[in-house]
Design an enzyme around this catalytic site. Structure first.
Site: not given
Length: 316
Positions: A28, A31-32, A34, A157, A183
């Site tokens: 991943g 973006s962000g 990763g 998370s 999630y």
């Protein structure tokens, strides 16, 4: 040893670290967190493989990471991988296994968050299928490339606190679909996977840890209405869980666990803000990890259940 915290960045954590000769895989990286994780590792000289869903959409990002590695000799290669397809995962791992180049670091960073109800190519609920099962097969199939000293970092998370992994109805066939519950289940599964993987491979010197990167504005929230997304750093309303981090701060715990931390202290544990999190089931203690997400019996049961679901066994 230097102490880091929620405000530390990936560059702070890796300051003075030489990763030349080390090979890393980060999922991943379009973006962000990763993207920043891959950049920080490459900038310290590591040879990094970054997975993306669509190579045609990350040419600029790949060039930026490659440029970051120029000074210290780090390299970056973007490779296509769809974690929502086990055929894609197996084709990807077959390619890496055929190259036979060892892996020193593996960071299971990619994920999908709060989408409408749907299924992966293999019929699994999207979040459980991508966030857990895709990485479950990916990491396990690459064990032959790991060696004493290899570290596996699995991103979980704070949302894990809202639901335990569900073995009876993982695909919401008998219960109404709730994107946050789905999630949360997948993030508990991520933490439990690290617990059992570490237990199975610590004797070989291969260790695993789960990491909560914190609240970071990213493409993970692309399915949410704009007014429900994480505010930018500095714009968090009252009552939010922890500080709102930049991508650089969100990547700090990943690279800390992958490179800097004492693996004997963090192996099999859940970490956040560059530290091991306490175990506490108090619903108001968002800095802690739930006992369910660290339970070795639950971790073993999830492993066995996952093997049945994906049709592939990964013995000790």
């Amino acid at each position: 040893m230097t102490t880091f915290d929620a405000t530390s960045t990936a560059d702070d954590v890796l300051a003075g670290v030489d990763l030349r000769g080390k090979r890393a895989l980060v999922t991943g990286t379009s973006s962000g967190i990763g993207l920043e994780t891959a950049r920080a590792l490459t900038a310290r000289g590591a040879d990094v493989i970054g997975t993306v869903r669509d190579l045609s959409k990350v040419t600029t990002e790949s060039a930026q990471i490659q440029a970051a590695g120029a000074v210290n000799g780090g390299t970056f290669e973007a490779m296509e991988l769809e974690l929502g397809s086990l055929d894609s995962v197996r084709a990807f791992t077959d390619r890496l296994l055929s190259d036979a180049a060892p892996l020193d670091i593996m960071i299971a960073n990619a994920g999908v968050g709060l989408p409408p109800f749907g299924h992966t190519a293999d019929g699994f609920e999207t979040q459980f299928g991508v966030n857990h099962l895709g990485h479950f097969v990916l990491v396990n199939r690459l064990v032959p490339l790991m060696h004493e000293g290899t570290r596996v970092v699995v991103l979980s998370s704070v949302a894990h606190r809202f639901a335990d992994a569900d073995f009876s109805d993982p695909n919401f066939e008998n219960t109404p679909y709730d994107p946050m519950i789905a999630y949360a289940r997948s993030k508990t599964a991520n933490a439990l996977f690290a617990v059992e993987f570490d237990q199975r491979h610590r004797g070989e010197g291969i260790r695993a840890v789960s990491v909560n990167p914190g609240s970071v504005q990213s493409n993970l929230e692309r399915h949410l209405p704009a007014d429900q997304r994480t505010p930018p750093p500095g714009e968090a309303p009252e009552g939010v869980i922890g500080i709102r981090k930049t991508a650089a701060q969100g990547a700090a715990s990943s690279v800390w666990a992958a490179v800097v931390a004492d693996m004997n202290e963090i192996g099999g544990r859940y970490c956040a803000d560059c530290a091991v999190s306490p175990v506490n089931d108090d619903p108001n203690d968002f800095a802690a990890v739930t006992s369910a997400a660290q339970d070795p019996d639950r971790a073993r049961a999830l492993w066995e259940h996952s093997e049945k679901l994906v049709g592939e066994r990964f013995p000790r």
